[in-house]
Design an enzyme around this catalytic site. Structure first.
Site, mmCIF file in Angstrom:
data_model
loop_
_atom_site.group_PDB
_atom_site.id
_atom_site.type_symbol
_atom_site.label_atom_id
_atom_site.label_comp_id
_atom_site.label_asym_id
_atom_site.label_seq_id
_atom_site.Cartn_x
_atom_site.Cartn_y
_atom_site.Cartn_z
ATOM 1 N N TYR A 35 3.148 -48.804 25.859
ATOM 2 C CA TYR A 35 4.298 -48.188 26.522
ATOM 3 C C TYR A 35 3.898 -46.878 27.197
ATOM 4 O O TYR A 35 3.159 -46.081 26.621
ATOM 5 C CB TYR A 35 5.416 -47.909 25.516
ATOM 6 N N PRO A 76 13.869 -53.972 29.008
ATOM 7 C CA PRO A 76 13.357 -52.795 28.301
ATOM 8 C C PRO A 76 11.940 -52.940 27.766
ATOM 9 O O PRO A 76 11.371 -51.965 27.273
ATOM 10 C CB PRO A 76 14.339 -52.663 27.134
ATOM 11 N N ASP A 77 11.368 -54.146 27.855
ATOM 12 C CA ASP A 77 10.084 -54.383 27.185
ATOM 13 C C ASP A 77 8.970 -54.766 28.150
ATOM 14 O O ASP A 77 7.974 -55.366 27.747
ATOM 15 C CB ASP A 77 10.255 -55.488 26.133
ATOM 16 N N ALA A 78 9.100 -54.406 29.425
ATOM 17 C CA ALA A 78 8.080 -54.762 30.420
ATOM 18 C C ALA A 78 6.980 -53.704 30.452
ATOM 19 O O ALA A 78 6.800 -52.985 31.427
ATOM 20 C CB ALA A 78 8.721 -54.921 31.790
#
Length: 214
Positions: A35, A76-78
């Site tokens: 992230y 939200p998780d790319a």
């Protein structure tokens, strides 16, 4: 159910593996830092990587389309491990197909505080990605990045057109798919909770861009 993008069937019917690496691997970043918020790859890091690939224009086009799609649907998780390159001979590299894609807008808690794993032009708040973010993505305020992207064939015009096309088309395509598979268990709930918020996010994006254009 899902066809693997890193396998090909050759003429004799056998399956051959294609080598691929995700963008953490490509940039030498440990998986724990996938992230951006944890010190992982930024869009700028990835753009600089793709500028130096043999198919740089196509790779930049594809990355831009995938990144903007994830922004439009509020994914939200790319993070960087959810983008990959297929590697060929002589250092050739090509952006792989999209995978592990999901909207967070089906969940009320995430709608209130929706954040993208990777920002667009420094903006990671869902629903706030407008003309300024798109221009910064293309290098506004960063002459070295802007020159590199322009030389590689990525124009600001393409970036704006891509975001607008997605904002127009995604809600229409999503509704068509939900109609086609309306009989599947859970589809009615998914439609109720996700279609409206995604449509609203797309319209908000279009409104921001249109207001800037006058």
């Amino acid at each position: 159910i899902v066809e693997r993008y890193d396998r090909v069937r050759v003429e004799d019917g056998t399956i051959r593996r294609l080598h691929q690496e995700d963008l953490c691997q490509a940039l030498g970043v440990m998986p724990a830092q996938k992230y951006t918020a944890d010190g992982g790859p930024t869009t700028r890091d990835i753009q600089e990587l793709l500028v130096n690939t043999s198919h740089h224009q196509l790779n930049l086009y594809l990355f831009t389309q995938i990144l903007f799609f994830n922004a439009i649907i509020g994914a939200p998780d790319a993070h960087a491990k959810n983008y990959s390159l297929l590697l060929g001979n002589d250092g050739a590299a090509m952006m792989a197909r999209m995978y592990d894609v999901a909207s967070g807008l089906a969940y009320e808690r995430m709608r209130r505080r929706a954040r993208l794993a990777m920002s667009v032009g420094g903006e990671n708040r869902v629903g706030r990605i407008g003309p300024g973010a798109i221009r910064r993505y293309h290098g506004m305020g960063d002459p070295a990045l802007e020159a590199a992207l322009t030389d590689a064939g990525l124009s600001e015009k393409f970036c704006f057109a891509t975001m607008m096309d997605l904002a127009y088309e995604v809600p229409i395509c999503m509704e068509e798919i939900m109609d086609e598979y309306a009989d599947l268990p859970g589809m009615a709930d998914l439609r109720e909770h996700m279609l409206g918020p995604v449509r609203e996010n797309c319209q908000r994006t279009l409104d921001l861009i249109k207001a800037d254009m006058g």
